[in-house]
Design a protein around this motif. Structure first.
Motif, PDB file in Angstrom:
ATOM      1  N   VAL A 110      -1.032   9.174   6.147  1.00  0.00           N
ATOM      2  CA  VAL A 110      -2.356   8.569   6.329  1.00  0.00           C
ATOM      3  C   VAL A 110      -2.603   7.589   5.180  1.00  0.00           C
ATOM      4  CG1 VAL A 110      -3.335  10.541   7.560  1.00  0.00           C
ATOM      5  CG2 VAL A 110      -3.456  10.470   5.067  1.00  0.00           C
ATOM      6  N   PRO A 111      -3.507   6.629   5.338  1.00  0.00           N
ATOM      7  CA  PRO A 111      -3.798   5.686   4.256  1.00  0.00           C
ATOM      8  C   PRO A 111      -4.512   6.385   3.089  1.00  0.00           C
ATOM      9  CG  PRO A 111      -4.620   4.883   6.378  1.00  0.00           C
ATOM     10  CD  PRO A 111      -4.259   6.315   6.560  1.00  0.00           C
ATOM     11  N   SER A 131     -10.571   0.944  -8.266  1.00  0.00           N
ATOM     12  CA  SER A 131      -9.448   1.712  -8.806  1.00  0.00           C
ATOM     13  C   SER A 131      -8.261   1.722  -7.847  1.00  0.00           C
ATOM     14  CB  SER A 131      -9.883   3.159  -9.088  1.00  0.00           C
ATOM     15  OG  SER A 131     -10.136   3.858  -7.878  1.00  0.00           O
ATOM     16  N   LEU A 132      -8.516   1.361  -6.585  1.00  0.00           N
ATOM     17  CA  LEU A 132      -7.435   1.208  -5.614  1.00  0.00           C
ATOM     18  C   LEU A 132      -6.875  -0.205  -5.720  1.00  0.00           C
ATOM     19  CD1 LEU A 132      -9.045   2.775  -2.396  1.00  0.00           C
ATOM     20  CD2 LEU A 132      -7.387   3.867  -3.910  1.00  0.00           C
ATOM     21  N   GLU A 133      -5.885  -0.458  -4.956  1.00  0.00           N
ATOM     22  CA  GLU A 133      -5.327  -1.806  -4.911  1.00  0.00           C
ATOM     23  C   GLU A 133      -5.854  -2.510  -3.672  1.00  0.00           C
ATOM     24  OE1 GLU A 133      -0.951  -3.983  -4.469  1.00  0.00           O
ATOM     25  OE2 GLU A 133      -1.082  -1.905  -5.134  1.00  0.00           O
ATOM     26  N   ASN A 152      -9.132  -5.486   5.888  1.00  0.00           N
ATOM     27  CA  ASN A 152      -8.560  -6.531   5.028  1.00  0.00           C
ATOM     28  C   ASN A 152      -9.574  -7.129   4.061  1.00  0.00           C
ATOM     29  OD1 ASN A 152      -6.409  -8.005   4.078  1.00  0.00           O
ATOM     30  ND2 ASN A 152      -6.488  -9.544   5.692  1.00  0.00           N
ATOM     31  N   ILE A 153     -10.369  -6.258   3.407  1.00  0.00           N
ATOM     32  CA  ILE A 153     -11.335  -6.708   2.394  1.00  0.00           C
ATOM     33  C   ILE A 153     -10.557  -6.966   1.104  1.00  0.00           C
ATOM     34  CG2 ILE A 153     -13.371  -6.046   1.056  1.00  0.00           C
ATOM     35  CD1 ILE A 153     -14.111  -4.183   3.428  1.00  0.00           C
ATOM     36  N   ARG A 179      -7.026   2.169   1.493  1.00  0.00           N
ATOM     37  CA  ARG A 179      -6.096   1.068   1.282  1.00  0.00           C
ATOM     38  C   ARG A 179      -5.785   0.439   2.625  1.00  0.00           C
ATOM     39  NH1 ARG A 179      -2.061   1.469  -2.652  1.00  0.00           N
ATOM     40  NH2 ARG A 179      -1.167  -0.360  -1.587  1.00  0.00           N
ATOM     41  N   PHE A 180      -5.778  -0.870   2.669  1.00  0.00           N
ATOM     42  CA  PHE A 180      -5.435  -1.599   3.887  1.00  0.00           C
ATOM     43  C   PHE A 180      -3.928  -1.498   4.114  1.00  0.00           C
ATOM     44  CE2 PHE A 180      -3.983  -5.622   5.879  1.00  0.00           C
ATOM     45  CZ  PHE A 180      -4.629  -5.497   7.097  1.00  0.00           C
TER      46      PHE A 180
END
Length: 547
Positions: A110-111, A131-133, A152-153, A179-180
């Protein structure tokens, strides 16, 4: 336009499901499969009390709740979901974060992401997201049909706008940030250990042919969708997002794209938003199918449903996919009526699962159906809370079409033909043709009775003279009962559709002309001469009013 080969289900045609749209289509497809196998079919309203122990999300419009019964047992269904699926499984599927927890524990990919409750501030969400990419996806925990999902932000500024839209404008306070995961989206339908169907869900798109403009290609694509029973009411809408996607591709609505160039028009992949369902059941890698099966097994009490997967084909297959959602009450219209590929018979698989003893009967599908609107009418007008459908003929059905030439007293003759057909337990219809001839379709279980019906037409000389009767095998679906059609039904429908297309085209032309004139007026108002003559125009208007 692309020349897409489509293989449809011969026992589930556009003609049959004309009165079953969107989620009613899913319910009707499953119900009619059981009905054809000799099971007793009943339809209900939510007030019937039959579904008090089954989560239906407060569904009210009739046509989604039904039961199928054999002599031994009864099963209840809400659209494609039967009562074997537990309420706990439905609740987990409705909560995207809860779904992720179960999937993660079972080792299903899962993402990466987290859930934020209604009390969380936008700043807390932004701090975690940073804190994520980037890029990331924002979506409500309990949304459906893609509502409120922003993908896709790519930065904090865009995230703030997305949060304002989803949490304030749409009112989805509880959200998930993930995460995308780049790639294409697929819907995989699973029943226990088997993948029954899979289709690629592409966002609304067109393909250039070097001849037509973008605007014309969209209309041509919509004409193709109007012929599809599932996509009929899911046309591509030209909105601000469409214009932005077209401009990003380097075109305007009046541009002629290069031959073979594909242009995306929307971001959402949902069929309801103009997306294309493309069958990939035989092409999907076994590893991906196993992920879908594992996802369904990860939720206790979920024995069948839809699994939404994103696949990045640039990665090794073992690392190429993540599961983004589970759908215990999945829509199946996209794979029943794909825009490309082969239709997959999910309804048969569902009935096989609930009534395995009818599998052999299901192999011989009689080409018969019932009028959905007629059946639902007592539920629609609230004169009843449940309706039982008349039993279907089970087994092989023989059908003939007769073309009768002559001069008859139409009203009395038609009524007599109907009585003769019903007395012989035959189904079909009688209809006028533009040539002045009469078309009669007859279908029944006894081949000899069907073949000998041609002798009936000349038995009442008091009702007119029959000069000739032509016959041919009839292979299209036959509606249960016998109907006397009014007027030139087929021709009239085609005429109405053609008129509607002309009206839509004229509407677009007028809107285009109004936009052009508005631009011209604004251009004039911004010109130097217009500004310089402002005083003179006011004097002129004053004098007109005075005199």
């Amino acid at each position: 336009m692309e020349n897409n080969q489509i293989i449809t289900l011969p026992h589930l045609t556009n003609e049959m499901v004309v009165s079953a749209r969107k989620t009613k289509l899913c319910a009707y497809a499953v119900a009619i499969e059981g009905w054809r196998r000799g099971l007793t079919l009943k339809w209900y309203t939510i007030d019937s009390g039959k579904f008090d122990n089954m989560i239906t999300f407060g569904v009210n419009p009739p046509g989604r709740l039904f039961s199928l019964s054999s002599k031994e047992r009864t099963h209840y269904f809400f659209r494609t979901r039967g009562d074997k699926v537990s309420n706990e499984a439905v609740e987990v599927g409705a909560d995207k974060d809860e779904t992720k927890i179960y999937l993660s524990k079972a080792g299903v990919p899962v993402p990466q992401g987290d859930k934020f409750g209604a009390d969380a501030t936008d700043e807390e969400i932004i701090k975690y997201t940073n804190s994520l990419e980037y890029p990331v996806v924002l979506k409500p925990t309990n949304g459906s049909l893609g509502n409120g999902v922003i993908t896709n932000i790519k930065g904090e500024k865009t995230l703030r706008k997305a949060l304002a839209y989803v949490r304030s404008d749409l009112g989805y306070r509880e959200v998930i940030v993930e995460r995308f995961f780049p790639g294409e989206e697929y819907r995989v339908y699973v029943i226990e250990d088997q993948v029954i169907a899979a289709y690629n869900r592409l966002p609304a798109n067109i393909t250039g042919d070097g001849v037509h403009t973008v605007e014309e290609l969209i209309e041509l694509k919509n004409q193709q969708r109007r012929k599809n029973a599932r996509l009929f009411s899911c046309l591509i809408e030209v909105d601000q997002e469409t214009h932005e996607f077209v401009e990003t591709a380097g075109y305007s609505m009046d541009s002629v794209p290069r031959k073979g160039e594909k242009i995306l028009l929307h971001e959402k992949t949902n069929v309801s938003a103009g997306g294309d369902p493309i069958d990939v059941t035989d092409k999907l890698a076994p590893e991906i199918k196993q992920i879908a099966i594992n996802a369904v097994k990860a939720i206790p009490g979920l024995y069948h449903g839809g699994v939404d997967i994103i696949i990045d084909h640039s990665k090794p297959v073992e690392k190429s996919a993540v599961v983004i959602e589970l759908n215990p009450t999945a829509q199946i219209g996209g794979i029943l009526f794909p825009i490309k590929g082969k239709a997959r018979d999910i309804p048969s698989a569902i009935i096989d699962y609930y009534f395995p003893e009818t599998k052999e009967i299901g192999k011989e599908k009689p080409n018969i159906y019932f009028d959905f609107n007629t059946v639902l009418e007592p539920l629609q007008n609230r004169s009843a809370v449940e309706v039982e459908v008349a039993p279907a003929h089970v087994g092989k059905l023989y059908a003939k079409k007769y073309i009768v030439s002559g001069a008859v007293k139409r009203v009395r003759y038609y009524e007599w033909i109907k009585k003769e057909a019903l007395d012989r337990q035959l189904n079909g219809y009688i209809n006028n043709l533009m040539s002045g001839e009469i078309e009669v379709v007859i279908a029944g279980a006894d081949k000899d009775v069907v073949n000998n019906f041609k002798d009936i037409f000349s038995e009442r000389p008091d009702l007119g003279e029959v000069k000739k009767v032509k016959e041919e095998v009839y292979r299209s679906p036959v509606k249960i009962g016998f109907e006397i059609s009014e007027g030139f039904k087929t021709t009239s429908l085609r005429s109405v559709e053609a008129t509607l297309r002309k009206m839509e085209k004229e509407k677009r032309r007028i809107e285009k002309e109004m936009n052009r004139m508005t631009k011209e007026v604004n251009k004039i108002k911004q010109s130097r001469s217009w500004k310089m003559t402002f005083f003179l125009r006011n004097i002129s208007n004053f004098l007109k009013k005075a005199f």
